[in-house]
Motif scaffolding. Structure first.
Motif, PDB file in Angstrom:
ATOM      1  N   ARG A 115      31.596   8.447  31.788  1.00  0.00           N
ATOM      2  CA  ARG A 115      30.859   8.322  33.044  1.00  0.00           C
ATOM      3  C   ARG A 115      29.358   8.179  32.771  1.00  0.00           C
ATOM      4  O   ARG A 115      28.859   8.610  31.721  1.00  0.00           O
ATOM      5  N   PRO A 116      28.612   7.644  33.718  1.00  0.00           N
ATOM      6  CA  PRO A 116      27.166   7.485  33.516  1.00  0.00           C
ATOM      7  C   PRO A 116      26.426   8.813  33.661  1.00  0.00           C
ATOM      8  O   PRO A 116      26.995   9.823  34.100  1.00  0.00           O
ATOM      9  N   THR A 117      25.167   8.817  33.280  1.00  0.00           N
ATOM     10  CA  THR A 117      24.270   9.951  33.481  1.00  0.00           C
ATOM     11  C   THR A 117      23.186   9.554  34.465  1.00  0.00           C
ATOM     12  O   THR A 117      22.614   8.459  34.374  1.00  0.00           O
ATOM     13  N   ASP A 177      34.757  21.514  39.079  1.00  0.00           N
ATOM     14  CA  ASP A 177      33.988  21.370  37.850  1.00  0.00           C
ATOM     15  C   ASP A 177      34.762  20.583  36.801  1.00  0.00           C
ATOM     16  O   ASP A 177      34.192  19.765  36.076  1.00  0.00           O
ATOM     17  N   ALA A 178      36.044  20.791  36.721  1.00  0.00           N
ATOM     18  CA  ALA A 178      36.859  20.097  35.721  1.00  0.00           C
ATOM     19  C   ALA A 178      36.914  18.595  35.966  1.00  0.00           C
ATOM     20  O   ALA A 178      37.157  17.815  35.032  1.00  0.00           O
ATOM     21  N   ASP A 179      36.700  18.185  37.219  1.00  0.00           N
ATOM     22  CA  ASP A 179      36.758  16.764  37.566  1.00  0.00           C
ATOM     23  C   ASP A 179      35.379  16.119  37.648  1.00  0.00           C
ATOM     24  O   ASP A 179      35.282  14.916  37.898  1.00  0.00           O
ATOM     25  N   LEU A 180      34.314  16.911  37.448  1.00  0.00           N
ATOM     26  CA  LEU A 180      32.964  16.376  37.563  1.00  0.00           C
ATOM     27  C   LEU A 180      32.511  15.871  36.192  1.00  0.00           C
ATOM     28  O   LEU A 180      32.006  16.639  35.363  1.00  0.00           O
ATOM     29  N   ASP A 181      32.715  14.586  35.938  1.00  0.00           N
ATOM     30  CA  ASP A 181      32.404  13.989  34.641  1.00  0.00           C
ATOM     31  C   ASP A 181      31.028  13.332  34.615  1.00  0.00           C
ATOM     32  O   ASP A 181      30.573  12.901  33.553  1.00  0.00           O
ATOM     33  N   LEU A 182      30.393  13.227  35.751  1.00  0.00           N
ATOM     34  CA  LEU A 182      29.070  12.594  35.828  1.00  0.00           C
ATOM     35  C   LEU A 182      28.058  13.411  35.031  1.00  0.00           C
ATOM     36  O   LEU A 182      27.983  14.637  35.165  1.00  0.00           O
ATOM     37  N   GLY A 183      27.278  12.742  34.198  1.00  0.00           N
ATOM     38  CA  GLY A 183      26.159  13.411  33.542  1.00  0.00           C
ATOM     39  C   GLY A 183      24.998  13.557  34.507  1.00  0.00           C
ATOM     40  O   GLY A 183      24.700  12.633  35.270  1.00  0.00           O
ATOM     41  N   ILE A 184      24.356  14.720  34.518  1.00  0.00           N
ATOM     42  CA  ILE A 184      23.279  14.982  35.480  1.00  0.00           C
ATOM     43  C   ILE A 184      22.115  15.638  34.743  1.00  0.00           C
ATOM     44  O   ILE A 184      22.301  16.635  34.035  1.00  0.00           O
ATOM     45  N   VAL A 185      20.931  15.079  34.935  1.00  0.00           N
ATOM     46  CA  VAL A 185      19.700  15.674  34.428  1.00  0.00           C
ATOM     47  C   VAL A 185      18.792  15.915  35.631  1.00  0.00           C
ATOM     48  O   VAL A 185      18.493  14.979  36.381  1.00  0.00           O
ATOM     49  N   LEU A 186      18.373  17.144  35.815  1.00  0.00           N
ATOM     50  CA  LEU A 186      17.406  17.469  36.866  1.00  0.00           C
ATOM     51  C   LEU A 186      16.054  17.691  36.199  1.00  0.00           C
ATOM     52  O   LEU A 186      15.906  18.565  35.340  1.00  0.00           O
ATOM     53  N   ALA A 211      17.575  11.058  28.680  1.00  0.00           N
ATOM     54  CA  ALA A 211      18.147   9.713  28.671  1.00  0.00           C
ATOM     55  C   ALA A 211      19.221   9.587  29.753  1.00  0.00           C
ATOM     56  O   ALA A 211      20.126  10.417  29.853  1.00  0.00           O
ATOM     57  N   ALA A 212      19.107   8.534  30.561  1.00  0.00           N
ATOM     58  CA  ALA A 212      20.012   8.372  31.698  1.00  0.00           C
ATOM     59  C   ALA A 212      20.265   6.899  31.961  1.00  0.00           C
ATOM     60  O   ALA A 212      19.476   6.029  31.575  1.00  0.00           O
ATOM     61  N   ASP A 213      21.364   6.630  32.641  1.00  0.00           N
ATOM     62  CA  ASP A 213      21.683   5.266  33.063  1.00  0.00           C
ATOM     63  C   ASP A 213      21.028   4.927  34.391  1.00  0.00           C
ATOM     64  O   ASP A 213      20.692   3.771  34.662  1.00  0.00           O
ATOM     65  N   VAL A 214      20.844   5.940  35.245  1.00  0.00           N
ATOM     66  CA  VAL A 214      20.231   5.771  36.563  1.00  0.00           C
ATOM     67  C   VAL A 214      19.204   6.876  36.747  1.00  0.00           C
ATOM     68  O   VAL A 214      19.459   8.034  36.391  1.00  0.00           O
ATOM     69  N   ILE A 215      18.047   6.529  37.276  1.00  0.00           N
ATOM     70  CA  ILE A 215      16.998   7.507  37.567  1.00  0.00           C
ATOM     71  C   ILE A 215      16.703   7.461  39.058  1.00  0.00           C
ATOM     72  O   ILE A 215      16.370   6.398  39.594  1.00  0.00           O
ATOM     73  N   LEU A 435       8.412   6.117  32.956  1.00  0.00           N
ATOM     74  CA  LEU A 435       9.862   6.273  32.820  1.00  0.00           C
ATOM     75  C   LEU A 435      10.518   4.957  32.403  1.00  0.00           C
ATOM     76  O   LEU A 435      11.395   4.936  31.528  1.00  0.00           O
ATOM     77  N   ALA A 436      10.090   3.874  33.029  1.00  0.00           N
ATOM     78  CA  ALA A 436      10.664   2.570  32.705  1.00  0.00           C
ATOM     79  C   ALA A 436      10.367   2.170  31.265  1.00  0.00           C
ATOM     80  O   ALA A 436      11.208   1.569  30.582  1.00  0.00           O
ATOM     81  N   ALA A 437       9.166   2.508  30.791  1.00  0.00           N
ATOM     82  CA  ALA A 437       8.811   2.178  29.412  1.00  0.00           C
ATOM     83  C   ALA A 437       9.614   3.003  28.412  1.00  0.00           C
ATOM     84  O   ALA A 437      10.027   2.496  27.357  1.00  0.00           O
ATOM     85  N   GLU A 438       9.853   4.276  28.729  1.00  0.00           N
ATOM     86  CA  GLU A 438      10.580   5.157  27.817  1.00  0.00           C
ATOM     87  C   GLU A 438      12.079   4.899  27.847  1.00  0.00           C
ATOM     88  O   GLU A 438      12.773   5.026  26.830  1.00  0.00           O
ATOM     89  N   PHE A 439      12.594   4.515  29.038  1.00  0.00           N
ATOM     90  CA  PHE A 439      14.030   4.270  29.195  1.00  0.00           C
ATOM     91  C   PHE A 439      14.242   2.881  29.805  1.00  0.00           C
ATOM     92  O   PHE A 439      14.607   2.755  30.978  1.00  0.00           O
ATOM     93  N   PRO A 440      14.001   1.831  29.026  1.00  0.00           N
ATOM     94  CA  PRO A 440      14.023   0.469  29.589  1.00  0.00           C
ATOM     95  C   PRO A 440      15.389   0.035  30.119  1.00  0.00           C
ATOM     96  O   PRO A 440      15.460  -0.864  30.966  1.00  0.00           O
ATOM     97  N   ALA A 441      16.452   0.632  29.639  1.00  0.00           N
ATOM     98  CA  ALA A 441      17.789   0.239  30.106  1.00  0.00           C
ATOM     99  C   ALA A 441      18.195   0.948  31.393  1.00  0.00           C
ATOM    100  O   ALA A 441      19.183   0.565  32.024  1.00  0.00           O
ATOM    101  N   ALA A 442      17.463   1.981  31.787  1.00  0.00           N
ATOM    102  CA  ALA A 442      17.829   2.744  32.982  1.00  0.00           C
ATOM    103  C   ALA A 442      17.509   1.963  34.252  1.00  0.00           C
ATOM    104  O   ALA A 442      16.504   1.248  34.325  1.00  0.00           O
ATOM    105  N   GLN A 443      18.362   2.116  35.254  1.00  0.00           N
ATOM    106  CA  GLN A 443      18.103   1.543  36.578  1.00  0.00           C
ATOM    107  C   GLN A 443      17.388   2.602  37.419  1.00  0.00           C
ATOM    108  O   GLN A 443      17.845   3.741  37.497  1.00  0.00           O
ATOM    109  N   ILE A 444      16.264   2.209  38.023  1.00  0.00           N
ATOM    110  CA  ILE A 444      15.418   3.169  38.728  1.00  0.00           C
ATOM    111  C   ILE A 444      15.546   2.973  40.239  1.00  0.00           C
ATOM    112  O   ILE A 444      15.385   1.857  40.748  1.00  0.00           O
ATOM    113  N   LEU A 445      15.820   4.066  40.942  1.00  0.00           N
ATOM    114  CA  LEU A 445      15.897   4.072  42.401  1.00  0.00           C
ATOM    115  C   LEU A 445      14.790   4.978  42.923  1.00  0.00           C
ATOM    116  O   LEU A 445      14.755   6.166  42.588  1.00  0.00           O
TER     117      LEU A 445
END
Length: 487
Positions: A115-117, A177-186, A211-215, A435-445
């Motif tokens: 799953r994504p983070t 919790d057992a089904d929550l596979d999404l990575g989350i960074v706060l 490091a995240a896929d979506v910010i 953030l975009a410079a440090e994580f260029p592959a991340a999609q930013i919302l």
């Protein structure tokens, strides 16, 4: 920057109903927690008590733990970029002489099963309250008036913090919790209102955890209290102190006035040269971003900006284009004698604080170079000019072609009951480009909980509770949807 029909498929109705119920059921606790955060005067400016910012960070860390989501929750301080001893272990307090930034909160849950983070950003520090006489309610005492909760930081950005916390609580209430596979960074920053001085150091030190896929950056505006928005462009900023000096000391204005230039005279002429007669910025080299904008009437602008009778807008072109896509120059303060203390003397030196908003797509460094060249070329009477305390931050243009934006459009439509508008913002959030410079592959919302009457940074700041409710619903739905995707 108009409404878009590019949405992902709708959320499963049973799941959607469960998520909405969880958000609704958690609202009283959310509002109580937001009220408690408002009571902490977490002003991050250097002249204010840093213990309040520390207390605020500890409170946010406790809230993060309360979600039951994270494997690790920490309060972290990093060295200010460029400070001596920056590479030392500032988090542990053995900084070796480095100047430390204000405390941030970092909480991590690692992704599982492909799953994504997602990184959830907000900030817990606030602007100073300013003149308390201008507040209708005590600035650090949350006060409910109608649908709005008043207080400094009520919206910017402690409501952003609570949007993340409440969304995680609601998600956890529905998904085991057992089904929550999404990575989350706060990541809840503690010095956004004071220039994010340790931000780049923090990103470098915590890169592995961040490091995240979506910010998701919850620090922006909505179109109205009923219509959400995705912010797709941000102006950059340049600020500096401009000092004009003409004399070694003050002199009698009657004895020398008429032949001797006081410092105010060239300062006024110099500041006036930054605009033309229509109020359009007149600095060669400052660019504009050519993008479509929705319509906004002068009457609506006057009401939202609280024009006094007779005042009209400045500049040329579509109103929102002037605020989103072009540069602006504002004098935000001056060091001169007060009227009460004015004497009949020629002022030897005068200083002004100048704030420039830079069009998306132009670097703040290039913009400052253009403004400095203009000032040097237009200083009258041979006055001496000093430009100091320079601060720059780049703007940002969001790539709206990715899958995360499509997911967000659907989640916002389902959470708000209205399709989101893609909008620009005249203000600046320079760390987004970092953030975009440090994580260029991340999609930013870039989302948020503000509305046109929030009055962020101003007296009588408030959070519309209906907007808060809908923003939490939209983010909860988004997180649930992201948790079903594969990277």
């Amino acid at each position: 920057m108009t409404d878009s029909a590019q949405h992902a498929p709708e959320t499963d109705p049973t799941l959607l109903a469960a998520l909405r119920d969880a958000v609704q059921g958690g609202l009283p606790t959310t509002i109580a927690d937001l009220s408690a955060l408002i009571r902490v005067p977490s002003v991050s400016w250097s002249a204010f008590d840093p213990s309040a910012v520390q207390a605020s960070a500890e409170a946010v860390a406790d809230l993060a733990r309360s979600t039951g989501v994270f494997e690790d929750v920490r309060v972290v301080r990093s060295a200010i970029a460029g400070a001596e001893g920056e590479g030392a272990d500032a988090t542990a307090g053995t900084d070796g002489g480095a100047a430390l930034g204000q405390p941030a909160v970092l909480a991590v849950r690692r992704a599982r099963n492909g799953r994504p983070t997602v990184m959830l950003y907000a900030h817990h520090d606030v602007q100073p309250q300013g003149d308390e006489a201008l507040w209708e309610t005590p600035p650090f005492e949350p006060t409910l008036r109608g649908e709005r909760l008043h207080g400094r930081g009520a919206s910017d950005d402690k409501a952003g913090v609570m949007t993340h916390i409440a969304s995680l609580r609601a998600l956890r209430a529905v998904v085991d919790d057992a089904d929550l596979d999404l990575g989350i960074v706060l990541f809840v920053e503690g010095e956004e209102e004071f220039g994010s001085r340790s931000f780049t150091t923090f990103l470098r030190e915590q890169r592995e955890h961040l490091a995240a896929d979506v910010i998701v950056v919850a620090d922006s505006d909505n179109w109205s209290t009923d219509v959400p928005a995705i912010t797709v462009s941000l102006r950059g900023n340049v600020t500096f102190r401009l000092t004009v000096t003409t004399l070694e000391h003050a002199s009698h204005s009657g004895m020398f006035g008429g032949a001797v230039p006081d410092a105010m005279m060239p300062m006024v002429r110099l500041l006036a040269s930054l605009h033309d007669d229509a109020g359009t910025v007149a600095v060669p080299g400052l660019t504009r971003y050519d993008g479509p904008v929705p319509e906004r009437s002068e009457e609506q602008l006057a009401a939202e900006a609280a024009f006094v009778d007779g005042v009209r807008p400045v500049g040329e072109g579509p109103l929102l284009g002037r605020m989103w896509s072009g540069p602006s120059v504002t004098v935000t303060g001056m060091d001169v004698p007060s009227v009460a203390n004015a004497s009949n003397t020629l002022l030897p030196t005068v200083s002004a604080r100048v704030s420039i908003r830079v069009a998306p797509g132009q670097s703040a460094t290039d913009a400052f170079a253009a403004v400095e060249a203009h000032i040097r070329a237009n200083t009258p009477f041979g006055a001496r000019v000093d430009i100091t305390d320079v601060d720059t931050g780049d703007g940002f243009l969001v790539d709206t072609s990715g899958w995360a934006v499509r997911e967000a459009r659907t989640a916002m439509t389902e959470g708000w009951g209205a399709q989101p508008v893609e909008q620009g913002i005249g203000g600046s959030i320079p760390f987004v480009s970092d953030l975009a410079a440090e994580f260029p592959a991340a999609q930013i919302l870039v989302t948020g909980v503000e509305d046109p009457d929030t009055r962020a940074h101003s007296p009588n700041e408030s959070q519309h509770l209906g907007v808060l409710h809908r923003a939490i619903a939209a983010e909860t739905i988004l997180l649930a949807r992201l948790g079903t995707r594969s990277v």
